[in-house]
Scaffold this motif. Structure first.
Motif, PDB file in Angstrom:
ATOM      1  N   THR A 137       0.820  -1.305  -0.042  1.00  0.00           N
ATOM      2  CA  THR A 137       0.119   0.101  -0.009  1.00  0.00           C
ATOM      3  C   THR A 137       0.771   1.111  -0.206  1.00  0.00           C
ATOM      4  OG1 THR A 137      -0.226   0.281   2.492  1.00  0.00           O
ATOM      5  CG2 THR A 137      -1.961  -1.119   1.491  1.00  0.00           C
ATOM      6  N   HIS A 138       0.283   2.460  -0.203  1.00  0.00           N
ATOM      7  CA  HIS A 138       1.009   3.707  -0.292  1.00  0.00           C
ATOM      8  C   HIS A 138       0.315   4.573   0.711  1.00  0.00           C
ATOM      9  CE1 HIS A 138       3.527   2.580  -3.369  1.00  0.00           C
ATOM     10  NE2 HIS A 138       2.361   2.262  -4.459  1.00  0.00           N
ATOM     11  N   PRO A 139       0.790   5.511   1.400  1.00  0.00           N
ATOM     12  CA  PRO A 139       0.042   6.482   2.205  1.00  0.00           C
ATOM     13  C   PRO A 139      -0.557   7.702   1.433  1.00  0.00           C
ATOM     14  CG  PRO A 139       2.412   7.013   2.460  1.00  0.00           C
ATOM     15  CD  PRO A 139       2.138   5.885   1.493  1.00  0.00           C
ATOM     16  N   ASP A 170      -7.018  -4.597  -4.903  1.00  0.00           N
ATOM     17  CA  ASP A 170      -8.235  -4.894  -3.930  1.00  0.00           C
ATOM     18  C   ASP A 170      -9.391  -4.246  -4.379  1.00  0.00           C
ATOM     19  OD1 ASP A 170      -6.347  -6.800  -2.875  1.00  0.00           O
ATOM     20  OD2 ASP A 170      -6.888  -6.047  -0.737  1.00  0.00           O
ATOM     21  N   GLY A 171     -10.526  -4.849  -4.762  1.00  0.00           N
ATOM     22  CA  GLY A 171     -11.952  -4.341  -4.921  1.00  0.00           C
ATOM     23  C   GLY A 171     -12.063  -4.018  -6.279  1.00  0.00           C
ATOM     24  N   GLN A 172     -11.046  -4.210  -7.186  1.00  0.00           N
ATOM     25  CA  GLN A 172     -11.239  -3.889  -8.550  1.00  0.00           C
ATOM     26  C   GLN A 172     -10.825  -5.283  -9.337  1.00  0.00           C
ATOM     27  OE1 GLN A 172      -8.673  -0.721  -9.580  1.00  0.00           O
ATOM     28  NE2 GLN A 172      -9.435   0.400  -8.037  1.00  0.00           N
ATOM     29  N   PRO A 207      -5.956   4.082  -5.427  1.00  0.00           N
ATOM     30  CA  PRO A 207      -6.321   4.771  -4.268  1.00  0.00           C
ATOM     31  C   PRO A 207      -5.700   4.594  -3.213  1.00  0.00           C
ATOM     32  CG  PRO A 207      -8.053   3.715  -5.168  1.00  0.00           C
ATOM     33  CD  PRO A 207      -7.003   3.293  -5.784  1.00  0.00           C
ATOM     34  N   ALA A 208      -5.380   5.762  -2.233  1.00  0.00           N
ATOM     35  CA  ALA A 208      -4.480   5.825  -1.087  1.00  0.00           C
ATOM     36  C   ALA A 208      -5.017   4.467  -0.143  1.00  0.00           C
ATOM     37  CB  ALA A 208      -4.729   7.118  -0.007  1.00  0.00           C
ATOM     38  N   VAL A 209      -3.941   3.914   0.519  1.00  0.00           N
ATOM     39  CA  VAL A 209      -4.152   2.620   1.236  1.00  0.00           C
ATOM     40  C   VAL A 209      -4.766   1.667   0.923  1.00  0.00           C
ATOM     41  CG1 VAL A 209      -3.503   2.868   3.880  1.00  0.00           C
ATOM     42  CG2 VAL A 209      -4.903   4.543   2.940  1.00  0.00           C
ATOM     43  N   THR A 210      -4.677   1.127  -0.368  1.00  0.00           N
ATOM     44  CA  THR A 210      -5.436   0.092  -1.051  1.00  0.00           C
ATOM     45  C   THR A 210      -4.314  -0.920  -1.529  1.00  0.00           C
ATOM     46  OG1 THR A 210      -6.992   1.582  -1.835  1.00  0.00           O
ATOM     47  CG2 THR A 210      -6.765  -0.534  -3.040  1.00  0.00           C
ATOM     48  N   PRO A 211      -4.429  -2.150  -0.837  1.00  0.00           N
ATOM     49  CA  PRO A 211      -3.564  -3.038  -1.160  1.00  0.00           C
ATOM     50  C   PRO A 211      -3.530  -3.464  -2.777  1.00  0.00           C
ATOM     51  CG  PRO A 211      -4.723  -3.809   0.705  1.00  0.00           C
ATOM     52  CD  PRO A 211      -5.469  -2.546   0.060  1.00  0.00           C
ATOM     53  N   HIS A 212      -2.435  -3.671  -3.253  1.00  0.00           N
ATOM     54  CA  HIS A 212      -2.189  -3.705  -4.833  1.00  0.00           C
ATOM     55  C   HIS A 212      -1.023  -4.577  -5.119  1.00  0.00           C
ATOM     56  CE1 HIS A 212      -0.400   0.196  -4.382  1.00  0.00           C
ATOM     57  NE2 HIS A 212       0.259  -0.113  -5.356  1.00  0.00           N
ATOM     58  N   SER A 213      -0.691  -5.138  -6.224  1.00  0.00           N
ATOM     59  CA  SER A 213       0.625  -5.819  -6.856  1.00  0.00           C
ATOM     60  C   SER A 213       0.425  -5.731  -8.134  1.00  0.00           C
ATOM     61  CB  SER A 213       0.470  -7.252  -6.338  1.00  0.00           C
ATOM     62  OG  SER A 213      -0.182  -7.935  -6.859  1.00  0.00           O
ATOM     63  N   LEU A 214       1.573  -6.123  -8.937  1.00  0.00           N
ATOM     64  CA  LEU A 214       1.767  -6.223 -10.366  1.00  0.00           C
ATOM     65  C   LEU A 214       2.222  -7.435 -10.589  1.00  0.00           C
ATOM     66  CD1 LEU A 214       1.223  -4.036 -12.623  1.00  0.00           C
ATOM     67  CD2 LEU A 214       3.608  -3.829 -12.693  1.00  0.00           C
ATOM     68  N   ARG A 215       1.883  -8.188 -11.593  1.00  0.00           N
ATOM     69  CA  ARG A 215       2.423  -9.275 -12.001  1.00  0.00           C
ATOM     70  C   ARG A 215       3.090  -9.160 -13.571  1.00  0.00           C
ATOM     71  NH1 ARG A 215      -1.519 -14.191 -10.720  1.00  0.00           N
ATOM     72  NH2 ARG A 215      -2.586 -12.470 -10.851  1.00  0.00           N
ATOM     73  N   ASN A 216       4.324  -9.371 -13.539  1.00  0.00           N
ATOM     74  CA  ASN A 216       4.861  -8.924 -14.933  1.00  0.00           C
ATOM     75  C   ASN A 216       4.687 -10.076 -15.893  1.00  0.00           C
ATOM     76  OD1 ASN A 216       6.440  -7.533 -16.758  1.00  0.00           O
ATOM     77  ND2 ASN A 216       8.113  -8.026 -16.152  1.00  0.00           N
ATOM     78  N   ALA A 228       5.948   3.173   0.515  1.00  0.00           N
ATOM     79  CA  ALA A 228       5.322   1.763   0.306  1.00  0.00           C
ATOM     80  C   ALA A 228       5.244   0.880   1.962  1.00  0.00           C
ATOM     81  CB  ALA A 228       5.617   1.090  -0.746  1.00  0.00           C
ATOM     82  N   SER A 229       4.207   0.210   2.085  1.00  0.00           N
ATOM     83  CA  SER A 229       4.323  -0.649   3.099  1.00  0.00           C
ATOM     84  C   SER A 229       3.807  -1.964   2.900  1.00  0.00           C
ATOM     85  CB  SER A 229       3.535  -0.250   4.278  1.00  0.00           C
ATOM     86  OG  SER A 229       4.007   0.951   4.762  1.00  0.00           O
ATOM     87  N   PRO A 230       4.262  -3.167   3.241  1.00  0.00           N
ATOM     88  CA  PRO A 230       3.781  -4.447   2.723  1.00  0.00           C
ATOM     89  C   PRO A 230       2.265  -4.617   3.250  1.00  0.00           C
ATOM     90  CG  PRO A 230       5.804  -4.756   3.940  1.00  0.00           C
ATOM     91  CD  PRO A 230       5.646  -3.169   4.105  1.00  0.00           C
ATOM     92  N   ALA A 231       1.599  -5.295   2.423  1.00  0.00           N
ATOM     93  CA  ALA A 231       0.210  -5.307   2.848  1.00  0.00           C
ATOM     94  C   ALA A 231      -0.131  -6.847   2.846  1.00  0.00           C
ATOM     95  CB  ALA A 231      -0.724  -5.045   1.606  1.00  0.00           C
TER      96      ALA A 231
END
Length: 138
Positions: free
Chosen positions: A71-73, A90-92, A106-115, A135-138
């Motif tokens: 996540t990001h603040p 998350d949520g999309q 969006p702020a504080v929304t957990p996400h990742s990217l798979r290359n 960034a902080s681990p989610a």
């Protein structure tokens, strides 16, 4: 005003020239750094009022690598400069992104990217709370 094309050309120029990073609150690499992902902080600017900063980052993701869930603040706005990857927010619904595609998290929304199977380059702009980790681990 900087157009999208100019921004992409500028980002590519900085990536190829080895532009050195400016630390955000003493943090040259965001928390949750993933193997196969290289992030370089290109610039940091404090916004009026002193509560938020804008951080511009260049990232290169190795073939087959996955950016760990984090996540990001604040808000992340990014554009894919080269390559193809799947964005998981998350949520999309998951999205496949290709060169020229942009996205916002969006702020504080957990996400990742798979290359995908090739290297992917991303230019990101983060508008985040000052003094918090980028960034902080989610």
């Amino acid at each position: 005003m900087l157009s999208r094309r100019s921004f992409v050309n500028c980002a590519l120029c900085m990536l190829s020239s080895g532009f050195t990073a400016v630390a955000v609150e003493g943090q040259a690499q965001p928390a949750g750094q993933t193997s196969g992902v290289t992030r370089t902080i290109l610039s940091t600017e404090e916004l009026p009022g002193g509560h938020y900063v804008v951080v511009q980052v260049a990232a290169e993701i190795a073939p087959g690598a996955t950016v760990a869930r984090h996540t990001h603040p604040g808000i992340e706005s990014s554009v894919i400069l080269a390559g193809e990857a799947e964005l998981l927010v998350d949520g999309q619904p998951n999205r496949t992104l290709r060169a020229g595609d942009s996205f916002q998290v969006p702020a504080v929304t957990p996400h990742s990217l798979r290359n995908g199977s090739g290297s992917t380059r991303v230019a990101g702009t983060y508008t985040v709370e000052k003094g918090k980790p980028l960034a902080s681990p989610a």
